[in-house]
Design a protein around this motif. Structure first.
Motif, PDB file in Angstrom:
ATOM      1  N   ILE A   1       0.879  -1.177   0.000  1.00 22.01           N
ATOM      2  CA  ILE A   1       0.000   0.000   0.000  1.00 22.01           C
ATOM      3  C   ILE A   1       0.911   1.220   0.000  1.00 22.01           C
ATOM      4  CG2 ILE A   1      -1.828   1.261   1.194  1.00 22.01           C
ATOM      5  CD1 ILE A   1      -2.672  -1.339   2.513  1.00 22.01           C
ATOM      6  N   GLU A   2       0.808   1.991  -1.065  1.00 18.70           N
ATOM      7  CA  GLU A   2       1.648   3.190  -1.156  1.00 18.70           C
ATOM      8  C   GLU A   2       0.827   4.407  -0.776  1.00 18.70           C
ATOM      9  OE1 GLU A   2       4.185   3.642  -4.637  1.00 18.70           O
ATOM     10  OE2 GLU A   2       3.722   5.776  -4.648  1.00 18.70           O
ATOM     11  N   ILE A   3       1.339   5.140   0.195  1.00 19.38           N
ATOM     12  CA  ILE A   3       0.634   6.343   0.652  1.00 19.38           C
ATOM     13  C   ILE A   3       1.471   7.556   0.274  1.00 19.38           C
ATOM     14  CG2 ILE A   3      -0.189   7.556   2.715  1.00 19.38           C
ATOM     15  CD1 ILE A   3      -1.037   4.879   3.715  1.00 19.38           C
ATOM     16  N   GLN A   4       0.854   8.477  -0.400  1.00 19.11           N
ATOM     17  CA  GLN A   4       1.556   9.710  -0.782  1.00 19.11           C
ATOM     18  C   GLN A   4       0.980  10.844   0.044  1.00 19.11           C
ATOM     19  OE1 GLN A   4       3.847  10.484  -3.201  1.00 19.11           O
ATOM     20  NE2 GLN A   4       3.824   8.795  -4.679  1.00 19.11           N
ATOM     21  N   MET A   5       1.857  11.509   0.774  1.00 24.02           N
ATOM     22  CA  MET A   5       1.352  12.630   1.574  1.00 24.02           C
ATOM     23  C   MET A   5       1.721  13.928   0.874  1.00 24.02           C
ATOM     24  SD  MET A   5       1.541  11.486   5.427  1.00 24.02           S
ATOM     25  CE  MET A   5       3.246  11.721   5.773  1.00 24.02           C
ATOM     26  N   GLY A   6       0.733  14.549   0.289  1.00 20.14           N
ATOM     27  CA  GLY A   6       0.982  15.808  -0.421  1.00 20.14           C
ATOM     28  C   GLY A   6       0.266  16.954   0.250  1.00 20.14           C
ATOM     29  N   VAL A   7       0.401  18.135  -0.314  1.00 20.61           N
ATOM     30  CA  VAL A   7      -0.262  19.304   0.279  1.00 20.61           C
ATOM     31  C   VAL A   7      -1.776  19.202   0.155  1.00 20.61           C
ATOM     32  CG1 VAL A   7       1.391  21.202   0.411  1.00 20.61           C
ATOM     33  CG2 VAL A   7       0.557  20.467  -1.827  1.00 20.61           C
ATOM     34  N   THR A   8      -2.231  18.484  -0.882  1.00 19.81           N
ATOM     35  CA  THR A   8      -3.685  18.394  -1.097  1.00 19.81           C
ATOM     36  C   THR A   8      -4.318  17.224  -0.346  1.00 19.81           C
ATOM     37  OG1 THR A   8      -3.210  17.137  -3.077  1.00 19.81           O
ATOM     38  CG2 THR A   8      -3.665  19.501  -3.366  1.00 19.81           C
ATOM     39  N   GLY A   9      -3.516  16.512   0.432  1.00 21.23           N
ATOM     40  CA  GLY A   9      -4.068  15.394   1.198  1.00 21.23           C
ATOM     41  C   GLY A   9      -3.324  14.093   0.902  1.00 21.23           C
ATOM     42  N   VAL A  10      -3.970  13.002   1.276  1.00 20.23           N
ATOM     43  CA  VAL A  10      -3.298  11.703   1.181  1.00 20.23           C
ATOM     44  C   VAL A  10      -3.849  10.919  -0.005  1.00 20.23           C
ATOM     45  CG1 VAL A  10      -2.977   9.502   2.382  1.00 20.23           C
ATOM     46  CG2 VAL A  10      -2.865  11.641   3.659  1.00 20.23           C
ATOM     47  N   GLN A  11      -2.933  10.376  -0.800  1.00 19.70           N
ATOM     48  CA  GLN A  11      -3.357   9.523  -1.915  1.00 19.70           C
ATOM     49  C   GLN A  11      -2.830   8.121  -1.709  1.00 19.70           C
ATOM     50  OE1 GLN A  11      -2.178  11.357  -5.537  1.00 19.70           O
ATOM     51  NE2 GLN A  11      -4.005  12.653  -5.604  1.00 19.70           N
ATOM     52  N   GLU A  12      -3.595   7.174  -2.252  1.00 15.08           N
ATOM     53  CA  GLU A  12      -3.221   5.779  -1.990  1.00 15.08           C
ATOM     54  C   GLU A  12      -3.193   4.962  -3.283  1.00 15.08           C
ATOM     55  OE1 GLU A  12      -5.899   3.910   0.852  1.00 15.08           O
ATOM     56  OE2 GLU A  12      -5.678   2.062  -0.285  1.00 15.08           O
ATOM     57  N   LYS A  13      -2.164   4.092  -3.405  1.00 15.07           N
ATOM     58  CA  LYS A  13      -2.088   3.151  -4.537  1.00 15.07           C
ATOM     59  C   LYS A  13      -1.795   1.783  -3.958  1.00 15.07           C
ATOM     60  CE  LYS A  13       0.070   5.780  -8.113  1.00 15.07           C
ATOM     61  NZ  LYS A  13       1.408   6.066  -8.584  1.00 15.07           N
ATOM     62  N   ARG A  14      -2.295   0.739  -4.608  1.00 13.81           N
ATOM     63  CA  ARG A  14      -2.003  -0.616  -4.123  1.00 13.81           C
ATOM     64  C   ARG A  14      -1.327  -1.427  -5.205  1.00 13.81           C
ATOM     65  NH1 ARG A  14      -5.709  -2.578   0.598  1.00 13.81           N
ATOM     66  NH2 ARG A  14      -6.115  -0.534   1.494  1.00 13.81           N
ATOM     67  N   TYR A  15      -0.330  -2.189  -4.829  1.00 18.72           N
ATOM     68  CA  TYR A  15       0.352  -3.079  -5.759  1.00 18.72           C
ATOM     69  C   TYR A  15       0.256  -4.498  -5.214  1.00 18.72           C
ATOM     70  CZ  TYR A  15       2.447   1.395  -7.060  1.00 18.72           C
ATOM     71  OH  TYR A  15       2.649   2.709  -7.422  1.00 18.72           O
ATOM     72  N   LYS A  16      -0.414  -5.336  -5.961  1.00 18.68           N
ATOM     73  CA  LYS A  16      -0.538  -6.735  -5.540  1.00 18.68           C
ATOM     74  C   LYS A  16       0.557  -7.505  -6.281  1.00 18.68           C
ATOM     75  CE  LYS A  16      -4.344 -10.020  -4.874  1.00 18.68           C
ATOM     76  NZ  LYS A  16      -3.971 -11.187  -5.655  1.00 18.68           N
ATOM     77  N   LEU A  17       1.548  -7.977  -5.558  1.00 19.32           N
ATOM     78  CA  LEU A  17       2.701  -8.565  -6.250  1.00 19.32           C
ATOM     79  C   LEU A  17       2.546 -10.058  -6.537  1.00 19.32           C
ATOM     80  CD1 LEU A  17       5.863  -6.847  -4.738  1.00 19.32           C
ATOM     81  CD2 LEU A  17       4.254  -6.014  -6.435  1.00 19.32           C
ATOM     82  N   MET A  18       1.548 -10.690  -5.910  1.00 20.90           N
ATOM     83  CA  MET A  18       1.357 -12.131  -6.145  1.00 20.90           C
ATOM     84  C   MET A  18      -0.116 -12.361  -6.498  1.00 20.90           C
ATOM     85  SD  MET A  18       4.343 -13.527  -4.812  1.00 20.90           S
ATOM     86  CE  MET A  18       3.950 -15.163  -4.294  1.00 20.90           C
ATOM     87  N   ASP A  19      -0.372 -13.405  -7.310  1.00 17.15           N
ATOM     88  CA  ASP A  19      -1.764 -13.708  -7.672  1.00 17.15           C
ATOM     89  C   ASP A  19      -2.478 -14.448  -6.549  1.00 17.15           C
ATOM     90  OD1 ASP A  19      -1.355 -12.579 -10.160  1.00 17.15           O
ATOM     91  OD2 ASP A  19      -0.428 -14.446 -10.879  1.00 17.15           O
TER      92      ASP A  19
END
Ligand code: G3H
Length: 239
Positions: free
Chosen positions: A221-239
């Protein structure tokens, strides 16, 4: 904005067996230590016999003879994670990898090279106290009242001689302060209960939801903390 990458350790044999807590690698080390002591100047069948006895002593019922920290998929995940992190943070010289002090997170971090690694006791899994090493089925059968109390209020329930989710949230405070202070990316390799609490903080999820947040294995779970708030991306590395 700089990312914070959250992930659980690679699937352990205890995960596969449905056992909570533990520190599998340590059990393995203890096994090897006793074995070395016990087999000095003897050989052959006698050693094999003693190995079997040790397995019985050190493994809980249902364990196989082979004690390994990871399942096969857990081991593959550690390698995939290291490829991902090395590529994702290639130009991030000041990035760091944070783990708990438990072997399964340290081992998951071990293939990653080129970044400093820091161990935090505060990132250790919720302490299940007297239930450490048991399956949920065993707790239900042998300690039905404990099982019911946890089911009723998972957030506040404290394992006898262990911790509650509220305890975990409290001990994470210094980690969160440090994460907030960091200017470079951080990869946090930790455990289900701890990551639920950390994630809830960044994703602004209510306290009562924390023990029930889905925190899948083998997913970043990648969390980006920017001035406009928090954004999230998910990377599923295994099936
Ligand atoms: O005990 C270890 C688990 O990762 C925590 O899960 O709070 O859903 O039982 P649980």
């Amino acid at each position: 904005p700089r990312p914070i990458l959250l992930t659980r350790h690679g699937e352990s044999m205890d995960n596969v067996r449905g056992r909570i807590g533990g520190d599998t690698e340590l059990r393995w080390k203890l096994f090897m230590f006793i074995l070395r002591f016990w087999t000095v100047s003897t050989s052959g069948l006698w050693i094999q016999f003693k190995e079997k006895i040790l397995e019985v002593i050190l493994c809980k019922p249902g364990d196989n003879a082979v004690i390994s920290v990871y399942s096969d998929t857990g081991e593959i995940y550690a390698k995939k994670l290291s490829n991902f992190v090395e590529k994702r943070l290639k130009s991030e010289k000041a990035a760091s990898i944070w783990t708990s002090t438990l072997q399964r997170t340290i081992l998951t971090a071990s293939p990653i090279v080129g970044f400093p690694k820091i161990q935090w006791r505060a990132l250790d899994e919720i302490n299940a106290g007297v239930c450490d090493g048991m399956t949920y089925e065993e707790i239900k059968r042998n300690m039905p009242e404990e099982y019911q109390s946890r089911k009723k209020d998972k957030l506040r329930y404290r394992y006898p001689r262990g911790e509650s989710y509220l305890d975990v949230i409290q001990r994470l405070e210094p980690v969160i302060i440090e994460l907030e202070r960091q200017r470079a990316p951080v990869v946090v390799i930790s455990h289900q209960a701890v990551l639920r609490a950390l994630y809830a903080y960044f994703a602004d999820r209510p306290l009562k939801e924390i023990p029930h947040i889905e925190m899948p294995l083998h997913t970043i779970i990648e969390i980006q903390m920017g001035v406009t708030g928090v954004q999230e991306k998910r990377y599923k590395l295994m099936d």
